[in-house]
Design a protein around this motif. Structure first.
Motif, short mmCIF file in Angstrom:
data_model
loop_
_atom_site.label_atom_id
_atom_site.label_comp_id
_atom_site.label_asym_id
_atom_site.label_seq_id
_atom_site.Cartn_x
_atom_site.Cartn_y
_atom_site.Cartn_z
N GLY A 47 -2.00 3.90 -39.40
CA GLY A 47 -2.16 3.23 -37.85
C GLY A 47 -3.47 2.75 -38.14
N ILE A 54 -2.27 14.60 -37.76
CA ILE A 54 -1.03 15.89 -38.33
C ILE A 54 -1.14 14.58 -39.57
CG2 ILE A 54 1.28 15.29 -38.13
CD1 ILE A 54 0.15 16.11 -34.92
N MET A 55 -1.00 13.03 -39.73
CA MET A 55 -0.74 12.61 -40.66
C MET A 55 -1.57 13.09 -42.12
SD MET A 55 -2.62 9.51 -42.07
CE MET A 55 -1.78 8.23 -43.18
N ASP A 112 6.24 10.44 -34.09
CA ASP A 112 5.30 9.68 -33.30
C ASP A 112 4.30 8.69 -33.34
OD1 ASP A 112 5.47 6.81 -33.09
OD2 ASP A 112 5.71 6.68 -30.85
N VAL A 113 3.03 9.42 -34.75
CA VAL A 113 1.84 10.05 -34.79
C VAL A 113 1.29 8.74 -34.30
CG1 VAL A 113 2.07 12.09 -36.17
CG2 VAL A 113 2.33 10.23 -37.00
N TYR A 114 1.74 7.72 -34.87
CA TYR A 114 0.79 5.95 -34.14
C TYR A 114 0.67 5.57 -33.17
CZ TYR A 114 0.45 6.84 -39.20
OH TYR A 114 1.10 6.63 -40.87
N GLY A 115 1.66 6.08 -31.73
CA GLY A 115 1.62 6.30 -30.69
C GLY A 115 0.30 6.50 -30.09
N LEU A 116 0.42 5.86 -28.85
CA LEU A 116 -0.84 6.41 -28.01
C LEU A 116 -0.28 7.78 -26.96
CD1 LEU A 116 -1.30 3.23 -25.95
CD2 LEU A 116 -3.22 4.29 -28.11
N ARG A 117 -1.71 8.34 -27.77
CA ARG A 117 -1.14 10.03 -26.73
C ARG A 117 -1.09 9.98 -25.40
NH1 ARG A 117 -0.51 14.29 -30.72
NH2 ARG A 117 0.04 12.82 -32.10
N ASP A 119 7.79 3.21 -39.72
CA ASP A 119 8.36 4.35 -39.24
C ASP A 119 9.27 4.15 -38.65
OD1 ASP A 119 5.85 5.99 -39.96
OD2 ASP A 119 5.53 6.62 -38.04
N HIS A 120 9.70 1.67 -37.92
CA HIS A 120 10.45 2.00 -37.16
C HIS A 120 10.30 0.78 -37.26
CE1 HIS A 120 10.62 6.46 -34.68
NE2 HIS A 120 8.98 6.42 -34.73
N ARG A 122 3.41 2.79 -36.80
CA ARG A 122 4.18 2.76 -36.11
C ARG A 122 5.83 1.39 -36.72
NH1 ARG A 122 4.36 2.77 -29.84
NH2 ARG A 122 5.76 4.87 -29.75
N ARG A 179 -8.53 -0.31 -30.89
CA ARG A 179 -7.49 0.01 -30.52
C ARG A 179 -8.08 0.66 -29.45
NH1 ARG A 179 -2.27 3.74 -31.10
NH2 ARG A 179 -3.77 5.49 -31.39
N VAL A 229 -7.57 2.48 -26.05
CA VAL A 229 -7.25 3.58 -25.81
C VAL A 229 -7.94 4.12 -24.84
CG1 VAL A 229 -6.54 4.38 -27.63
CG2 VAL A 229 -9.04 4.25 -27.07
N PRO A 249 -4.16 9.62 -38.09
CA PRO A 249 -4.07 10.94 -37.13
C PRO A 249 -4.03 12.13 -38.02
CG PRO A 249 -2.26 8.92 -36.66
CD PRO A 249 -2.92 8.75 -37.89
#
Lengths: 153, 289
Positions: free
Chosen positions: B130, B224-225, A147-152, B188-189, B160, B86, B88, B222
């Motif tokens: 994203g 990792i991506m 879920d890399v696009y989710g907010l950490r 992704d979902h 996402r 965004r 955050v 991100p």
């Protein structure tokens, strides 16, 4: 049959496969077509086929009583749909639905399982090819789970 | 006296790189429920604001703080500056409430961006995840306005879920310009009525048209991506020195002085944020550098 053989030979999944094996596989193959929104198979049904998508898109869905249909993956031109025919107890784990008109080659899993039992070299050849696909999907699923696009937090 | 006068003149004319310029918000567009774009106009008498795709600015909200934000507008339109942000942290929490007419301080542009000139004659893969599409949008503008200089251009965008798709209307326009660029979007979902692709962005690579040896891949998302994408590009035989990643760290000064964004021997704000994969791949899987 000749046409099916040509189509299968041109597909990356069957790249460089020996002619004898291809002949055995073609004997289990047929052309199929699904209209938009047609259900190809449902979770829990017997998994006796797999499909090579020639054109179109197929969604893999999970029905959740709380939130309805959840699409977990989509497959398009040139991709392989289904490996539950390889894994006991041979039942589909998800629903498959054509999200647009889809043309595919259907391969009879029961027929192929029997041929693989009688010819283990054919079985090994097919398993090697499916292992690559399963590995790609596993890596993709791991990335999806992160879920890399989710907010950490 | 002449010397002092000369110094005074120079002091007055050389802009201080740490001094923010004043910009007024002309428009606010909410792209997703937590992402908005500010359209800004300079209100000081400074020089025309120009930038290269991939560069970033330091945004100063008076009395709150300063944060780095990538420039997301058209590099050939210097009358307007665009930042997509965004929500955050504490500064972005406050930024989201600003309205047209409010003012901001801006320092920049900083960093080395996407090497669009070096990519001339190549197939281009733009792979965004994203909000990573924001720093890549200036590249797309630039490539499209010099379309004849490049081979096949493909944008692969993963996010996402359908409600998190950035620049939705603009993506639809780009998709309709299929003779200019090939756009593929995945989430992704998905639930409900989404009829597009579902799956991670790397799955789209096999659908893209490119000649690996002659391809420049611009990747942002991100970390990792980006690692997964870079590894998949390697599988597709795209040379590592033709894969460009945009890195993000805790930028403070933007000039390579403070060291907050140091990554090994690099200062990301000054030496990056765009690096080739072969340059930084050894740092990507380290817990700390």
């Amino acid at each position: 049959m000749e046409n099916l053989e040509k189509i299968l030979l041109g597909h990356p999944f069957f790249k460089n496969i020996e002619g004898d094996y291809l002949n055995l596989i073609v004997g289990c193959a047929s052309n199929v077509r699904f209209e938009q929104d047609e259900i190809i198979f449902r979770e829990g049904q017997e998994a006796d086929q797999f499909y090579i998508i020639r054109e179109g898109t197929v969604a893999l869905d999970l029905q959740d009583p709380g939130s309805g249909k959840i699409t977990i993956d989509t497959l398009t031109d040139g991709e392989i749909l289904g490996w539950s025919w390889l894994v006991p107890p041979y039942y589909w784990r998800f629903d498959a639905r054509a999200t647009k008109m889809t043309r595919a080659i259907s391969l009879d899993g029961k027929c192929l399982r029997n041929k693989c039992e009688n010819d283990h070299d054919l079985g090994y050849e097919l398993l090697k090819r499916f292992a690559l696909i399963i590995d790609q999907r596993l890596q993709a699923t791991r990335l999806q789970l992160l879920d890399v696009y989710g907010l950490r937090s | 006296m002449d010397y002092e006068a000369d110094i005074m003149t120079k002091t007055e004319t050389i802009p201080d790189p740490m001094q923010p310029r004043r910009f007024r918000i002309n428009n606010v567009t909410w792209e997703t429920p937590e992402t908005f774009t500010h359209e800004l106009i300079p209100i000081d008498k400074g020089p025309t604001f120009t930038f290269e795709p991939g560069q970033f600015n330091m945004i100063y909200l008076y009395g709150v703080g300063e944060i780095p934000i990538s420039i997301s507008g058209d590099p050939e339109n210097s009358s307007r500056l665009f930042h997509t942000t965004r929500v955050v942290g504490s500064v972005t929490q406050r930024l989201q409430h600003l309205k047209p007419g409010d003012t901001l301080g801006i320092r920049g542009p900083y960093g080395k961006g996407w090497p669009v000139d070096e990519a001339t004659g190549k197939d281009i893969l733009i792979i965004a995840g994203g909000i990573g599409l924001a720093p890549l949008r200036p590249v797309i503008y630039q490539l499209l306005s010099h379309r004849e200089q490049y081979g096949h251009i493909t944008l692969l965008y993963g996010t996402r879920s359908p409600d998190k798709i950035l620049y939705y209307e603009q993506l639809k326009k780009w998709i309709s310009r299929f003779d200019m660029l090939d756009v593929k979007v995945t989430v992704d979902h998905a639930s409900g009525n989404w009829r597009g692709h579902v799956g991670v962005v790397t799955r789209l690579l096999s659908k893209a048209m490119f000649e690996p040896e002659n391809t420049a891949a611009f990747v942002c998302g991100p970390e990792i991506m980006m690692r997964f994408v870079a590894m998949d590009l390697k599988k597709h035989k795209v040379p590592e020195n033709q894969v460009y990643l945009s890195m993000e760290r805790n930028f403070k000064c933007g000039l390579g002085f403070c060291g907050h964004c140091q990554l090994g021997s690099y200062f990301i704000c000054k030496d990056g944020p765009v690096f080739t994969y072969d340059t930084i791949k050894s740092y990507l899987s380290l817990k700390e550098v």
